[in-house]
Design a protein around this motif. Structure first.
Motif, mmCIF file in Angstrom:
data_model
loop_
_atom_site.group_PDB
_atom_site.id
_atom_site.type_symbol
_atom_site.label_atom_id
_atom_site.label_comp_id
_atom_site.label_asym_id
_atom_site.label_seq_id
_atom_site.Cartn_x
_atom_site.Cartn_y
_atom_site.Cartn_z
ATOM 1 N N LEU A 182 0.828 -1.208 0.000
ATOM 2 C CA LEU A 182 0.000 0.000 0.000
ATOM 3 C C LEU A 182 0.863 1.259 0.000
ATOM 4 O O LEU A 182 0.583 2.216 -0.729
ATOM 5 C CB LEU A 182 -0.921 -0.008 1.218
ATOM 6 N N VAL A 183 1.922 1.268 0.801
ATOM 7 C CA VAL A 183 2.813 2.425 0.856
ATOM 8 C C VAL A 183 3.485 2.655 -0.492
ATOM 9 O O VAL A 183 3.580 3.788 -0.978
ATOM 10 C CB VAL A 183 3.865 2.233 1.969
ATOM 11 N N LEU A 184 3.955 1.572 -1.112
ATOM 12 C CA LEU A 184 4.628 1.709 -2.405
ATOM 13 C C LEU A 184 3.668 2.217 -3.478
ATOM 14 O O LEU A 184 4.027 3.077 -4.294
ATOM 15 C CB LEU A 184 5.225 0.360 -2.818
ATOM 16 N N CYS A 185 2.448 1.690 -3.484
ATOM 17 C CA CYS A 185 1.464 2.134 -4.476
ATOM 18 C C CYS A 185 1.029 3.578 -4.212
ATOM 19 O O CYS A 185 0.862 4.367 -5.150
ATOM 20 C CB CYS A 185 0.250 1.213 -4.462
ATOM 21 N N TRP A 186 0.842 3.910 -2.955
ATOM 22 C CA TRP A 186 0.372 5.254 -2.590
ATOM 23 C C TRP A 186 1.381 6.327 -3.001
ATOM 24 O O TRP A 186 1.009 7.410 -3.441
ATOM 25 C CB TRP A 186 0.121 5.305 -1.092
ATOM 26 N N ASN A 187 2.675 6.020 -2.860
ATOM 27 C CA ASN A 187 3.722 6.997 -3.135
ATOM 28 C C ASN A 187 4.228 6.961 -4.573
ATOM 29 O O ASN A 187 5.104 7.769 -4.918
ATOM 30 C CB ASN A 187 4.910 6.779 -2.187
ATOM 31 N N GLU A 188 3.734 6.060 -5.388
ATOM 32 C CA GLU A 188 4.240 5.921 -6.753
ATOM 33 C C GLU A 188 3.921 7.167 -7.575
ATOM 34 O O GLU A 188 2.790 7.637 -7.601
ATOM 35 C CB GLU A 188 3.620 4.692 -7.411
ATOM 36 N N ALA A 217 2.312 9.774 -13.349
ATOM 37 C CA ALA A 217 2.504 10.982 -14.159
ATOM 38 C C ALA A 217 2.574 10.658 -15.643
ATOM 39 O O ALA A 217 2.157 11.463 -16.483
ATOM 40 C CB ALA A 217 3.778 11.696 -13.723
ATOM 41 N N LEU A 218 3.094 9.472 -15.971
ATOM 42 C CA LEU A 218 3.277 9.106 -17.380
ATOM 43 C C LEU A 218 1.991 8.642 -18.041
ATOM 44 O O LEU A 218 1.702 9.010 -19.186
ATOM 45 C CB LEU A 218 4.343 8.002 -17.477
ATOM 46 N N LEU A 219 1.195 7.855 -17.314
ATOM 47 C CA LEU A 219 0.064 7.169 -17.939
ATOM 48 C C LEU A 219 -1.274 7.840 -17.662
ATOM 49 O O LEU A 219 -2.314 7.315 -18.067
ATOM 50 C CB LEU A 219 0.011 5.713 -17.451
ATOM 51 N N THR A 220 -1.281 8.947 -16.944
ATOM 52 C CA THR A 220 -2.536 9.650 -16.666
ATOM 53 C C THR A 220 -2.410 11.104 -17.100
ATOM 54 O O THR A 220 -1.302 11.649 -17.170
ATOM 55 C CB THR A 220 -2.895 9.599 -15.171
ATOM 56 N N SER A 221 -3.570 11.708 -17.357
ATOM 57 C CA SER A 221 -3.554 13.109 -17.774
ATOM 58 C C SER A 221 -4.600 13.950 -17.047
ATOM 59 O O SER A 221 -4.339 15.095 -16.695
ATOM 60 C CB SER A 221 -3.778 13.219 -19.290
ATOM 61 N N ALA A 222 -5.770 13.399 -16.797
ATOM 62 C CA ALA A 222 -6.824 14.191 -16.155
ATOM 63 C C ALA A 222 -7.646 13.368 -15.177
ATOM 64 O O ALA A 222 -7.777 13.724 -14.005
ATOM 65 C CB ALA A 222 -7.743 14.797 -17.221
ATOM 66 N N ASP A 223 -8.196 12.252 -15.629
ATOM 67 C CA ASP A 223 -9.175 11.518 -14.830
ATOM 68 C C ASP A 223 -8.558 10.671 -13.724
ATOM 69 O O ASP A 223 -9.151 10.523 -12.654
ATOM 70 C CB ASP A 223 -10.029 10.624 -15.738
ATOM 71 N N ALA A 224 -7.401 10.075 -13.966
ATOM 72 C CA ALA A 224 -6.848 9.086 -13.034
ATOM 73 C C ALA A 224 -5.603 9.568 -12.309
ATOM 74 O O ALA A 224 -4.904 8.764 -11.696
ATOM 75 C CB ALA A 224 -6.533 7.785 -13.775
ATOM 76 N N LYS A 225 -5.309 10.857 -12.335
ATOM 77 C CA LYS A 225 -4.143 11.363 -11.632
ATOM 78 C C LYS A 225 -4.273 11.108 -10.133
ATOM 79 O O LYS A 225 -5.361 11.179 -9.575
ATOM 80 C CB LYS A 225 -3.963 12.856 -11.886
ATOM 81 N N THR A 226 -3.143 10.841 -9.492
ATOM 82 C CA THR A 226 -3.137 10.526 -8.072
ATOM 83 C C THR A 226 -2.519 11.682 -7.275
ATOM 84 O O THR A 226 -2.035 12.664 -7.840
ATOM 85 C CB THR A 226 -2.351 9.234 -7.815
ATOM 86 N N LEU A 227 -2.503 11.533 -5.951
ATOM 87 C CA LEU A 227 -1.996 12.597 -5.085
ATOM 88 C C LEU A 227 -0.527 12.956 -5.325
ATOM 89 O O LEU A 227 -0.186 14.145 -5.323
ATOM 90 C CB LEU A 227 -2.192 12.204 -3.620
ATOM 91 N N PRO A 228 0.380 11.986 -5.499
ATOM 92 C CA PRO A 228 1.773 12.377 -5.740
ATOM 93 C C PRO A 228 1.944 13.292 -6.948
ATOM 94 O O PRO A 228 2.775 14.203 -6.928
ATOM 95 C CB PRO A 228 2.486 11.031 -5.950
ATOM 96 N N SER A 278 2.839 19.048 -8.718
ATOM 97 C CA SER A 278 2.393 20.091 -9.659
ATOM 98 C C SER A 278 2.189 21.449 -8.989
ATOM 99 O O SER A 278 1.693 22.373 -9.638
ATOM 100 C CB SER A 278 1.083 19.661 -10.323
ATOM 101 N N GLN A 279 2.573 21.578 -7.724
ATOM 102 C CA GLN A 279 2.355 22.839 -7.010
ATOM 103 C C GLN A 279 3.445 23.864 -7.327
ATOM 104 O O GLN A 279 4.198 24.309 -6.482
ATOM 105 C CB GLN A 279 2.287 22.582 -5.509
ATOM 106 N N THR A 280 3.546 24.207 -8.588
ATOM 107 C CA THR A 280 4.481 25.232 -9.033
ATOM 108 C C THR A 280 3.713 26.281 -9.824
ATOM 109 O O THR A 280 2.684 25.987 -10.444
ATOM 110 C CB THR A 280 5.590 24.636 -9.913
ATOM 111 N N GLY A 281 4.213 27.497 -9.785
ATOM 112 C CA GLY A 281 3.569 28.595 -10.509
ATOM 113 C C GLY A 281 4.600 29.519 -11.112
ATOM 114 O O GLY A 281 5.808 29.239 -11.098
#
Length: 305
Positions: free
Chosen positions: A234-240, A245-256, A261-264
């Motif tokens: 669970l830890v490894l999957c949660w932090n992946e 970042a490679l296989l998602t763009s909008a719908d399936a993005k995760t917390l990491p 992405s917190q840059t401006g």
């Protein structure tokens, strides 16, 4: 009948000064190591409650070096004064949080189920595939962890594009299962090796089938190991981050991905990133605290025969 007092030689016990010196040294080392481990978490939590000036100047102690502020949490719509207001950023956070929850739990559970069955077979039956026997097969599973994720980037990107799994939870679940399966197999293999075969033989004599002995005798004994393997997966999957970042763009993005992405235009929003990181760390910390005894039993099972 009087009990004889047990006498110890001075060389066995040592002087009281030496005893207390060793105890002080041990506890001092443990406290120092705990400080090293917990300081990053403390830094992250306090940074989520700082304004820009306090972040850049490195203020550490709340109410002494700086006054806590909800700026980081306010930017996510999670501060006490914005939690009941409409917030698109909070909706985005909840969506990413649920993606992480669904993908991590599903992949970890699937890996534990498949890994337990594979590990049980490797410990109770003899196999040979070409030149590979049980030990070689077990090492083959573990060796998959050596493979760098970047090597699989292009093949999975092309494959997922062809089968329509890009930017889907199912795609991440299948990939995460493949990623943590070797660890689940290895941990459960040690668990089943520590369980005497005679218990299953007695169950078979009493009329149980192989599956009955597995589910009614072996699994309850191996439960701490399964919980430990589940938490680690669970830890490894949660932090992946890489594949998310490679296989998602909008719908399936995760917390990491959202944390990174917190840059401006003005640079990194450290307070918002720290607030997101704190929200991401909290569930894992609670799981670790609640399931600590299972984790310790599972990780140490088989160490003493």
């Amino acid at each position: 009948m009087a009990l004889a007092e047990t006498e110890y030689a001075p060389s066995q016990v040592g002087s009281p000064a030496a005893f207390w010196t060793s105890r002080v040294f041990i506890y001092a080392a443990l406290i120092f190591w705990a400080f090293i481990c917990l300081f990053p978490i403390y830094w992250t939590v306090t940074t989520s409650m700082k304004v820009a000036v306090d972040v850049t100047q490195g203020h550490l102690v709340p109410f002494v070096d700086f006054m806590p502020d909800w700026k980081g949490w306010r930017s996510l719509g999670l501060s006490p004064d914005t939690i009941f207001q409409t917030s698109t950023v909070r909706d985005e956070f909840v969506k990413r949080f649920m993606n992480s929850v669904v993908c991590s739990i599903s992949a970890s559970a699937l890996a534990i189920i498949i890994g337990s069955l594979a590990a049980y077979g490797l410990t109770r039956f003899r196999y040979q595939f070409l030149w590979m026997k049980n030990e070689d097969i077990s090492f083959f599973f573990l060796s998959q962890l050596i493979l760098p994720p970047v090597v699989l980037a292009l093949p999975f990107l092309v494959l997922y594009k062809e089968v329509g799994l890009l930017d889907t939870r199912i795609g991440l679940i299948l990939l995460y299962t493949l990623m943590v399966l070797p660890i689940a197999i290895w941990i459960m293999r040690d668990q089943f090796n520590s369980i005497p075969v005679e218990l299953e033989e007695a169950a078979l004599v009493d009329g149980l089938s192989i599956w009955g002995a597995f589910f009614r005798i072996v699994l309850p004994i191996a439960l701490p190991g399964m919980v430990a393997a589940f938490i680690l997966a669970l830890v490894l999957c949660w932090n992946e981050y890489f594949f998310a970042a490679l296989l998602t763009s909008a719908d399936a993005k995760t917390l990491p991905v959202m944390v990174a992405s917190q840059t401006g235009s003005q640079g990194i929003n450290w307070w918002a990133m720290a607030a997101l990181a704190t929200a991401a760390i909290t569930p894992l910390a609670l799981i670790g605290i609640l399931l600590e005894r299972y984790l310790i039993k599972g990780m140490t099972a088989g160490a003493v025969k």
